[in-house]
Design an enzyme around this catalytic site. Sequence first.
Site, PDB file in Angstrom:
ATOM      1  N   GLU A  62       0.809  -1.228   0.000  1.00  0.00           N
ATOM      2  CA  GLU A  62       0.000   0.000   0.000  1.00  0.00           C
ATOM      3  C   GLU A  62       0.845   1.283   0.000  1.00  0.00           C
ATOM      4  OE1 GLU A  62      -3.080  -0.483   2.995  1.00  0.00           O
ATOM      5  OE2 GLU A  62      -3.938  -2.168   1.887  1.00  0.00           O
TER       6      GLU A  62
ATOM      7  N   GLU B 101      -4.173  -8.842  -1.163  1.00  0.00           N
ATOM      8  CA  GLU B 101      -4.624  -8.747   0.238  1.00  0.00           C
ATOM      9  C   GLU B 101      -6.104  -8.439   0.317  1.00  0.00           C
ATOM     10  OE1 GLU B 101      -2.252  -6.273   3.096  1.00  0.00           O
ATOM     11  OE2 GLU B 101      -4.229  -5.794   3.906  1.00  0.00           O
TER      12      GLU B 101
END
Length: 515
Positions: free
Chosen positions: A252, A357
């Site tokens: 991220e 994820e």
Amino acid sequence: MFLLLFLVLLLLLPGASSSPCAKRFFPPEGANHIVCVCNATYCDEYKDVELSSNSAHIFSSSEGGDRMTAKTARISKVGTLRGVSGRIKLDPRVSYQEIIGFGGAFTDAAGINIGSLSESTRDRLMQTMFGKKGARYSTGRVPIASTDFSKTRYSYNDNEGDEKMSKFALADEDRMYKIPLITRALNLTGGDLRLFSSPWSSPGWMKDTGKMEGPGKLRKGLEEAWAKYYVRFFEEYLSHGIPFWATTVQNEPTSGSLPSYGWQTMFWNSTGERTFVAQHLGPVLAASEASKNVKIIALDDNRFWLPMWANEVYSDPIAASFISGVGVHWYFDALAPVSTLRRTHEAHPDKFILATEACAGSLPPFHGPAFGEWERAEGYAKSIILDLNNFVGGWTDWNIALDTEGGPTWAKNFVDSPIIVNATADEFLKQPMHYAMAHFSRFLRPGSRRIQSSTVDVDDERVMHTAFVFDGQRIVTILNTVNVEKEIAIEEVGGTAINVNIEPNSITTVIWKKQ
Ligand SMILES: *[C@@H]1O[C@H](CO)[C@@H](O)[C@H](O)[C@H]1NC(C)=O
Ligand SMILES: *[C@@H]1O[C@H](CO)[C@@H](O)[C@H](O)[C@H]1NC(C)=O
Ligand SMILES: *[C@@H]1O[C@H](CO)[C@@H](O)[C@H](O)[C@H]1NC(C)=O
Ligand SMILES: *[C@@H]1O[C@H](CO)[C@@H](O)[C@H](O)[C@H]1NC(C)=O
């Protein structure tokens, strides 16, 4: 006599299996909040698929209580089935992307929880995730150092100025929580496990803020040192017999620009990531024996950054030569339609897309585990089917196991997991989400290929499906989000037809051999 009749009936009952789910019900009463409980002496196992020439195997899990329940159905000729409410038509002559794999993440939290079980319970857990009679996970994500699902924030090199990474060293967490489980998983899968790593942050001293948590960037001039850090990680893991298939550049990366972000992160935008890969990470990984075959995955963030992010990183031919695909997280899927993935594939057909994820219970007000909640299994299956139907090659869950609170997490970011460890009772609970994962991971082996399919009289918004071929097998998985039973015929062009009874609110996998 009655006993005999009863025994005969039991044997004839569809789904009668030597090891069914040991159910535990959670409130409210009548809500069908069911988990399957496993302990040192018992765990439900899934029936082997032995494909015969005239019958198909059907596995179903449902809100009503089926858990990978096995049935068979007769294979007929196309056009001979009556009384069906809808049809799914397959055309294997048209095929699309290949499966990379399905799996979860070897976080510290997962290792701490699994390690808190007795040896035999722990081994049943590993069997249920990776074993032949379990979900047969085929991917695994491994954090490089700590994440929010660690007990503390740690790096592998806190020696400020050690740009050669000569003092790089794995942590106790690797030796205690990650390496033993990964070693066991490699053994259970016979090495057929694609491991990929992701860093959350560089060591604090390498960031312009001096600390791992909170927003910040890599300090200028430390790009080569940071690339070496990945190589040292692969060298150390390889010395423990653990080879990696790929790494993402950064978990991220865009969270590293959010002023209020409190967990480990480090910022890259798409141009920064492209330059770092082209000039440093790509060449440095390629130059080392331990990492020369490790693929690089860009983005590893929410899909609303696509297709822009992919367009940017692939626009430089050198960066594009090092990057094999992009990783996507599911958290803000609502902000970008799933067609974003298809458009990304169409612009870059030689590169893969992998879901790297996802987890349930991550957003307020529904933080943490929800025991036995079928809706969360449906959420997983829906995301997986939509992703697969839009050129995603696989789907990786977050923590492989959490505790009953949804941790441990130093950041108090409690979430849900398909496996909840109840350490006080030396048992673990298989949430409905575990079965949602298993319906894909168990049957869609790496190398399976998606094929064209269409429907007649099926409400595709609410009765979703995806279709694959593998080694002469046909595999169709259907998610029924409606509280009504369905009779669906699966028909292959110019070939066979199978009549499948679909339970209300269920996931059904149908598998058979090409006739
Ligand atoms: C383990 O689970 C089985 C099946 O549910 C049960 O019969 C047995 O009592 C459990 N063992 C323990 C120690 O709880
Ligand atoms: C798994 O471990 C067992 C026992 O140590 C060993 O005999 C077997 O060869 C291993 N299998 C693989 C694929 O590594
Ligand atoms: C990324 O950041 C750099 C430096 O701040 C900037 O020059 C560049 O335009 C940014 N790229 C994008 C796509 O925003
Ligand atoms: C965990 O085990 C304890 C002790 O056996 C039990 O009281 C509790 O209900 C279990 N928790 C869950 C979520 O099943």
